[in-house]
Design an enzyme around this catalytic site. Structure first.
Site, PDB file in Angstrom:
ATOM      1  N   LYS A 238      20.595  35.125  47.262  1.00 42.53           N
ATOM      2  CA  LYS A 238      21.937  34.561  47.020  1.00 42.53           C
ATOM      3  C   LYS A 238      22.502  34.093  48.200  1.00 42.53           C
ATOM      4  CE  LYS A 238      22.101  35.518  42.408  1.00 42.53           C
ATOM      5  NZ  LYS A 238      22.034  34.298  41.613  1.00 42.53           N
TER       6      LYS A 238
ATOM      7  N   TYR B 189      17.089  40.221  46.341  1.00 40.65           N
ATOM      8  CA  TYR B 189      18.127  39.697  45.512  1.00 40.65           C
ATOM      9  C   TYR B 189      19.241  39.151  46.312  1.00 40.65           C
ATOM     10  CZ  TYR B 189      21.951  39.219  42.208  1.00 40.65           C
ATOM     11  OH  TYR B 189      22.856  38.682  41.510  1.00 40.65           O
TER      12      TYR B 189
HETATM   13  N1  LIG Z   1      25.737  40.979  36.218  1.00 42.47           N
HETATM   14  C1  LIG Z   1      26.273  41.007  37.405  1.00 42.47           C
HETATM   15  O1  LIG Z   1      26.646  42.177  37.833  1.00 42.47           O
HETATM   16  C2  LIG Z   1      26.035  40.035  38.307  1.00 42.47           C
HETATM   17  C3  LIG Z   1      26.840  39.920  39.598  1.00 42.47           C
HETATM   18  C4  LIG Z   1      26.793  38.649  40.573  1.00 42.47           C
HETATM   19  C5  LIG Z   1      26.046  37.574  40.169  1.00 42.47           C
HETATM   20  N2  LIG Z   1      25.229  37.829  38.779  1.00 42.47           N
HETATM   21  C6  LIG Z   1      24.534  36.377  38.465  1.00 42.47           C
HETATM   22  O2  LIG Z   1      24.828  35.953  37.318  1.00 42.47           O
HETATM   23  C7  LIG Z   1      23.769  35.475  36.640  1.00 42.47           C
HETATM   24  C8  LIG Z   1      23.322  35.859  35.294  1.00 42.47           C
HETATM   25  O3  LIG Z   1      22.948  37.274  35.284  1.00 42.47           O
HETATM   26  P1  LIG Z   1      23.313  38.222  34.269  1.00 42.47           P
HETATM   27  O4  LIG Z   1      24.177  39.245  34.894  1.00 42.47           O
HETATM   28  O5  LIG Z   1      24.068  37.370  33.181  1.00 42.47           O
HETATM   29  O6  LIG Z   1      21.831  38.623  34.030  1.00 42.47           O
HETATM   30  P2  LIG Z   1      20.787  38.822  32.213  1.00 42.47           P
HETATM   31  O7  LIG Z   1      21.880  39.235  31.252  1.00 42.47           O
HETATM   32  O8  LIG Z   1      19.811  39.399  32.967  1.00 42.47           O
HETATM   33  O9  LIG Z   1      20.691  37.211  32.340  1.00 42.47           O
HETATM   34  C9  LIG Z   1      19.881  36.380  33.264  1.00 42.47           C
HETATM   35  C10 LIG Z   1      19.561  35.174  32.185  1.00 42.47           C
HETATM   36  O10 LIG Z   1      18.449  34.581  33.164  1.00 42.47           O
HETATM   37  C11 LIG Z   1      17.334  34.023  32.583  1.00 42.47           C
HETATM   38  N3  LIG Z   1      16.247  33.944  33.451  1.00 42.47           N
HETATM   39  C12 LIG Z   1      15.645  34.725  34.209  1.00 42.47           C
HETATM   40  N4  LIG Z   1      14.625  34.097  34.881  1.00 42.47           N
HETATM   41  C13 LIG Z   1      14.574  32.872  34.302  1.00 42.47           C
HETATM   42  C14 LIG Z   1      13.557  31.642  34.558  1.00 42.47           C
HETATM   43  N5  LIG Z   1      12.525  31.854  35.283  1.00 42.47           N
HETATM   44  N6  LIG Z   1      14.036  30.655  33.926  1.00 42.47           N
HETATM   45  C15 LIG Z   1      15.132  30.688  33.123  1.00 42.47           C
HETATM   46  N7  LIG Z   1      15.844  31.565  32.863  1.00 42.47           N
HETATM   47  C16 LIG Z   1      15.627  32.477  33.695  1.00 42.47           C
HETATM   48  C17 LIG Z   1      17.239  35.174  31.811  1.00 42.47           C
HETATM   49  O11 LIG Z   1      16.264  35.077  30.597  1.00 42.47           O
HETATM   50  P3  LIG Z   1      15.534  35.985  29.716  1.00 42.47           P
HETATM   51  O12 LIG Z   1      16.451  36.667  28.936  1.00 42.47           O
HETATM   52  O13 LIG Z   1      14.281  35.232  29.355  1.00 42.47           O
HETATM   53  O14 LIG Z   1      15.026  37.186  30.742  1.00 42.47           O
HETATM   54  C18 LIG Z   1      18.753  35.451  31.317  1.00 42.47           C
HETATM   55  O15 LIG Z   1      18.987  34.619  30.102  1.00 42.47           O
HETATM   56  C19 LIG Z   1      22.561  35.593  37.577  1.00 42.47           C
HETATM   57  O16 LIG Z   1      22.429  34.342  38.612  1.00 42.47           O
HETATM   58  C20 LIG Z   1      22.920  36.727  38.394  1.00 42.47           C
HETATM   59  O17 LIG Z   1      22.431  36.898  39.705  1.00 42.47           O
HETATM   60  C21 LIG Z   1      25.173  38.868  38.043  1.00 42.47           C
END
Ligand SMILES: NC(=O)c1ccc[n+]([C@@H]2O[C@H](COP(=O)([O-])OP(=O)(O)OC[C@H]3O[C@@H](n4cnc5c(N)ncnc54)[C@H](OP(=O)(O)O)[C@@H]3O)[C@@H](O)[C@H]2O)c1
Length: 252
Positions: free
Chosen positions: A178, A174
């Protein structure tokens, strides 16, 4: 064709992406919620209102990406803002497995190649493929914007500092995905700097979402703030930046 700006948020059926979509609609934009499961995208769009529309989009599937781009072209003729938010952190961690324990199983010495490929397929190659497919539509909009949703965990400079608290979690899956997304951000910004299309990376911070089993410390509202700020830069705003709220530069 709407005169209001058209926004595509990938991975918008839940989590930070859904919140970003909600905020763009509140801002008066037309928003396409990319969702690999169309029904879940539609259910999410219904919670926002009539300017939110689901779009089937699996960023690892070239056919899905091409069909999504064709839908945007047919219905809107352009794309003003692309938020590359879709992401996964792993495919193998058991729900009861602590992140620190899981991290020991994905070190450079023992990471399964399939795990690395799966995460990079979504977080890196997926973002590049969506960029390529949507670029003609972004070029058709006046002053388009791309925001790549990255993570401070991918910062090479931060992880080179022994005092950096997340350092033990830096690994090839992961975090390095990034780092690679950050590199793509710089490459995209360089490619488009003469075309008035801004490309910036943002770190939302540790947020309570499904990705981390809702263990983050921030709300999705807090996570979306910097993405919104950067996406809505003035025409003379910067490109090729990496920031967290509020305009704090993160070293690459
Ligand atoms: N949460 C944190 O602490 C955090 C911190 C830093 C960065 N981020 C980044 O923020 C972004 C959003 O993450 P989140 O925390 O909101 O996580 P999340 O709730 O798990 O949401 C991730 C989203 O990405 C979608 N996804 C995964 N694989 C995909 C694919 N092949 N095609 C299209 N959509 C896909 C998921 O769809 P499904 O519902 O179908 O799985 C979901 O809608 C990510 O890029 C993550 O790396 C998050």
């Amino acid at each position: 064709m709407p005169t209001r700006p058209v926004v595509l948020v990938t991975g918008a059926n839940q989590g930070i992406g859904l919140q970003i979509a909600r905020e763009f609609v509140a801002y008066g934009h037309v928003v396409l919620l990319g969702s690999r499961d169309l029904a879940r995208g539609q259910a999410a769009a219904e919670t926002i209102g009539r300017d939110a529309h689901a779009l089937q989009l699996d960023v690892t599937d070239g056919v899905s990406i091409a069909a999504a781009a064709e839908c945007v072209r047919r219905d809107y003729g352009r794309l003003d803002i692309l938020i590359q938010n879709a992401g996964i952190s792993n495919t193998r961690r058991r729900p009861d497995q602590a992140i620190a324990d899981y991290a020991k199983t994905i070190r450079p010495s023992n990471v399964p190649m399939a795990e690395m490929r799966a995460v990079w397929d979504t977080n890196v190659f997926g973002a590049l493929a969506v960029y390529q497919a949507m670029l003609p539509l972004l070029r058709a909009a006046p002053g388009a914007r791309i925001v790549n949703v990255s993570s401070g965990m991918g910062s090479l400079q931060s992880n080179s500092d022994p005092a950096y608290p997340w350092r033990s979690l830096f690994g090839p899956v992961y975090a390095a995905s990034k780092t690679a997304l950050n590199a793509l951000t710089v490459a995209m910004a360089i490619e488009l700097e003469r075309e008035n299309i801004k490309v910036n990376a943002v770190s939302p911070g540790p947020t309570r979402t499904k990705m981390n089993g809702y263990t983050g410390t921030e709300t999705v509202e807090e996570a979306a703030r910097e993405v919104m700020r950067v996406a809505l830069f003035d025409p003379d705003g910067p490109t090729g930046t990496f920031t967290r709220w509020e305009n704090e530069t993160i070293p690459w």
